[in-house]
Write a protein that holds these residues in place. Structure first.
Motif, short mmCIF file in Angstrom:
data_model
loop_
_atom_site.label_atom_id
_atom_site.label_comp_id
_atom_site.label_asym_id
_atom_site.label_seq_id
_atom_site.Cartn_x
_atom_site.Cartn_y
_atom_site.Cartn_z
N GLN A 42 1.17 -1.03 -0.15
CA GLN A 42 -0.19 -0.06 -0.23
C GLN A 42 0.88 1.17 0.42
O GLN A 42 0.68 2.00 -0.23
N ALA A 43 2.18 1.27 1.07
CA ALA A 43 2.95 2.52 0.83
C ALA A 43 3.53 2.60 -0.29
O ALA A 43 3.70 3.82 -0.69
N PHE A 44 4.56 1.97 -0.87
CA PHE A 44 5.66 1.62 -1.79
C PHE A 44 5.13 0.47 -3.01
O PHE A 44 5.97 0.94 -4.25
N GLY A 45 3.83 0.29 -3.42
CA GLY A 45 3.74 -0.65 -4.22
C GLY A 45 4.53 -1.95 -4.40
O GLY A 45 4.23 -2.65 -5.43
N ILE A 46 5.03 -2.29 -3.15
CA ILE A 46 6.30 -3.80 -3.34
C ILE A 46 5.49 -4.88 -3.03
O ILE A 46 4.49 -5.26 -2.46
N GLY A 47 5.75 -5.93 -3.89
CA GLY A 47 5.35 -6.81 -4.21
C GLY A 47 4.16 -7.17 -4.31
O GLY A 47 3.43 -6.62 -5.36
N ASP A 48 3.25 -8.52 -4.52
CA ASP A 48 1.96 -8.68 -4.97
C ASP A 48 1.24 -9.62 -4.15
O ASP A 48 1.87 -10.76 -3.84
N VAL A 49 0.19 -8.60 -3.25
CA VAL A 49 -0.69 -9.69 -2.38
C VAL A 49 -2.15 -8.98 -2.84
O VAL A 49 -2.48 -8.89 -3.74
N PRO A 50 -2.57 -10.91 -2.49
CA PRO A 50 -3.80 -11.42 -2.52
C PRO A 50 -5.20 -9.81 -2.87
O PRO A 50 -4.75 -9.37 -0.97
N SER A 51 -5.52 -9.85 -2.80
CA SER A 51 -6.64 -8.43 -3.28
C SER A 51 -8.07 -8.95 -1.60
O SER A 51 -8.15 -8.22 -1.39
N ILE A 52 -7.98 -9.88 -1.42
CA ILE A 52 -8.62 -10.23 -0.28
C ILE A 52 -7.94 -10.49 0.53
O ILE A 52 -8.45 -9.29 1.71
N THR A 53 -6.63 -10.06 0.92
CA THR A 53 -6.35 -9.66 1.68
C THR A 53 -5.48 -8.22 2.35
O THR A 53 -5.37 -8.28 3.48
N GLN A 54 -5.31 -7.90 1.38
CA GLN A 54 -5.55 -6.34 1.28
C GLN A 54 -6.94 -5.85 2.26
O GLN A 54 -6.39 -5.17 2.65
N ARG A 55 -8.04 -6.09 1.44
CA ARG A 55 -9.30 -5.45 2.52
C ARG A 55 -9.87 -6.22 3.28
O ARG A 55 -10.19 -5.33 4.00
N ILE A 56 -9.15 -7.05 3.92
CA ILE A 56 -9.58 -7.82 5.10
C ILE A 56 -8.36 -6.82 6.79
O ILE A 56 -9.19 -6.53 7.53
N VAL A 57 -6.85 -6.77 5.40
CA VAL A 57 -6.18 -6.31 6.77
C VAL A 57 -6.72 -4.29 6.67
O VAL A 57 -6.80 -4.00 7.83
N MET A 58 -6.90 -4.16 6.01
CA MET A 58 -6.91 -2.48 4.80
C MET A 58 -7.93 -1.72 5.64
O MET A 58 -8.38 -0.70 6.42
N GLU A 59 -9.42 -2.55 5.45
CA GLU A 59 -10.90 -1.78 5.64
C GLU A 59 -10.72 -2.71 6.58
O GLU A 59 -12.01 -2.22 7.19
N LEU A 60 -11.03 -3.81 7.47
CA LEU A 60 -10.99 -4.55 8.35
C LEU A 60 -10.52 -3.82 9.81
O LEU A 60 -10.76 -3.51 10.66
N ARG A 61 -9.03 -4.49 9.55
CA ARG A 61 -8.30 -4.48 10.95
C ARG A 61 -7.82 -3.99 11.36
O ARG A 61 -7.93 -3.52 12.27
N PHE A 62 -7.06 -2.66 10.19
CA PHE A 62 -6.30 -1.50 10.47
C PHE A 62 -7.22 -0.20 11.11
O PHE A 62 -6.76 -0.06 12.29
N PRO A 63 -8.57 0.26 10.64
CA PRO A 63 -9.26 0.86 11.54
C PRO A 63 -9.85 0.15 12.71
O PRO A 63 -9.66 1.51 13.58
N ARG A 64 -10.06 -0.70 13.14
CA ARG A 64 -9.96 -1.76 14.64
C ARG A 64 -8.89 -1.60 15.53
O ARG A 64 -9.56 -1.11 16.69
N VAL A 65 -7.29 -1.45 15.10
CA VAL A 65 -6.90 -1.38 16.06
C VAL A 65 -6.18 0.26 16.23
O VAL A 65 -5.86 0.60 17.05
N ILE A 66 -6.32 1.19 15.58
CA ILE A 66 -5.99 2.23 15.81
C ILE A 66 -7.50 2.67 16.56
O ILE A 66 -6.44 3.81 16.71
#
Length: 360
Positions: free
Chosen positions: A54-78
């Motif tokens: 997300q920050a530097f465009g490095i690597g290839d991450v599955p879209s479902i993993t990105q959605r879970i981490v960025m849309e569900l988990r990170f807002p929660r922990v913050i």
């Protein structure tokens, strides 16, 4: 801002620079690792890959993993971090201005008042509330459209009402009524808790179950847009409190000593109570009632730094503590989430008894 106030803030930053640096690093690591816990099997390395992508465009991450981490988990922990920091700051300020180490937003009645105000909005002015079922608001959708504003406003009005009742019970000579202030807060906390239960009893069963889970504390509804108001309110109120740090610390020596230093004690105490009410209200509106954080964290930090008022340190410790409490709430039961307030109440009650035993 006066020069002395700026110097005092700089002194705290540099006096505890290594502690703050370590806590800052621990906070970042906690946010990173906490985001890897949940129903979906995502490792901490996967979480790191998502952040780098997300920050530097490095690597290839599955879209479902990105959605879970960025849309569900990170807002929660913050949100959990913001809530822990805000409640810890409010508790630290309340304990200082009342000169009572047992004071916190929960025991002081502020949290219960804010919960009552928020539950009024949730149960009476929503699609499943009493007014809607009677046809008075049916189909209007007015409160649903403005829920982002009505819920915090209701929570703040409830918290403000709680503070006003505590001050009224203490009378005009508030400086000599510190113990009475705390006892009044406990009594008002029980009263608002009973009124909240009454509203839930007469509400729609499905809505009542949802509100009950929320009132016990939960970060499950966290979103990126929902983080803006808590972040701005907690940060802004903390900045104002830091400007009054010298006056707040002077109150530790007693009201008479503070008066001799030219401090308007009654006005300062009222201002700090209102700031704590604002912090508590916005957090209650976003994550429900979470008790004892404002008691445990400031007391622990004060034992580590006796005679000081390290507000930023207290905020970081509270944030990290709340993040991992939320992790426990999500993982202690399989396929089920435990309300955060239950865990903090269990730990906090034991901590409360420990404090009482040590003060004999």
């Amino acid at each position: 801002m006066k020069t002395g106030e700026v110097d005092l803030i700089k002194h705290e930053l540099f006096a505890h620079k290594w502690v703050l640096l370590a806590l800052g690093l621990l906070s970042l690591l906690s946010l990173m690792f906490a985001a890897s816990f949940g129903a979906a099997n995502i490792s901490s390395m996967d979480t790191l890959d998502v952040v780098l992508h997300q920050a530097f465009g490095i690597g290839d991450v599955p879209s479902i993993t990105q959605r879970i981490v960025m849309e569900l988990r990170f807002p929660r922990v913050i949100l959990a971090f913001i809530a822990g920091a805000g409640l810890s700051i409010a508790g630290s300020v309340l304990q200082t201005v009342t000169r009572n180490p047992l004071a916190d937003p929960y025991l002081f009645g502020i949290s219960s008042g804010a919960s009552f105000g928020a539950v009024i909005v949730l149960t009476l002015f929503t699609g499943s509330g009493l007014f809607a079922s009677s046809g008075l608001l049916a189909g209007s959708g007015l409160f649903e459209r403005f829920s982002w504003m009505t819920l915090p406003l209701g929570a703040f009005m409830g918290a403000g009402l709680s503070v006003a009742m505590v001050l009224a019970l203490c009378g005009r000579h508030m400086s000599s009524q510190i113990e009475r202030m705390l006892l009044s807060g406990v009594a008002i906390s029980f009263m608002f808790g009973a009124l909240t239960s009454l509203l839930l009893y007469f509400s729609d069963p499905q809505a009542a179950a949802s509100v009950l889970f929320w009132s016990l504390g939960s970060f499950s509804k966290a979103s990126w847009s929902g983080l803006i108001a808590p972040l701005v309110i907690v940060t802004g109120c903390t900045g104002i409190i830091l400007l009054f740090k010298r006056q707040i610390m002077a109150m530790r020596a007693g009201d008479e000593t503070a008066h001799t230093l030219g401090i308007n004690v009654s006005r300062l105490r009222l201002q700090m109570l209102l700031l704590c009410s604002i912090i508590t209200a916005i957090l209650v509106a976003n994550c429900g009632g979470i008790g004892f954080i404002g008691l445990m964290v400031p007391h622990t930090v004060r034992m580590l730094f006796p005679g000081q008022f390290p507000l930023i340190t207290t905020a970081l410790v509270g944030g990290v503590f709340m993040v991992w409490i939320d992790v426990i709430a999500r993982t202690i039961l399989s396929h089920q989430e435990l309300p955060v307030g239950i865990i903090t109440a269990v730990i906090g009650s034991i901590f409360f008894l420990f404090i009482l035993g040590s003060r004999k």
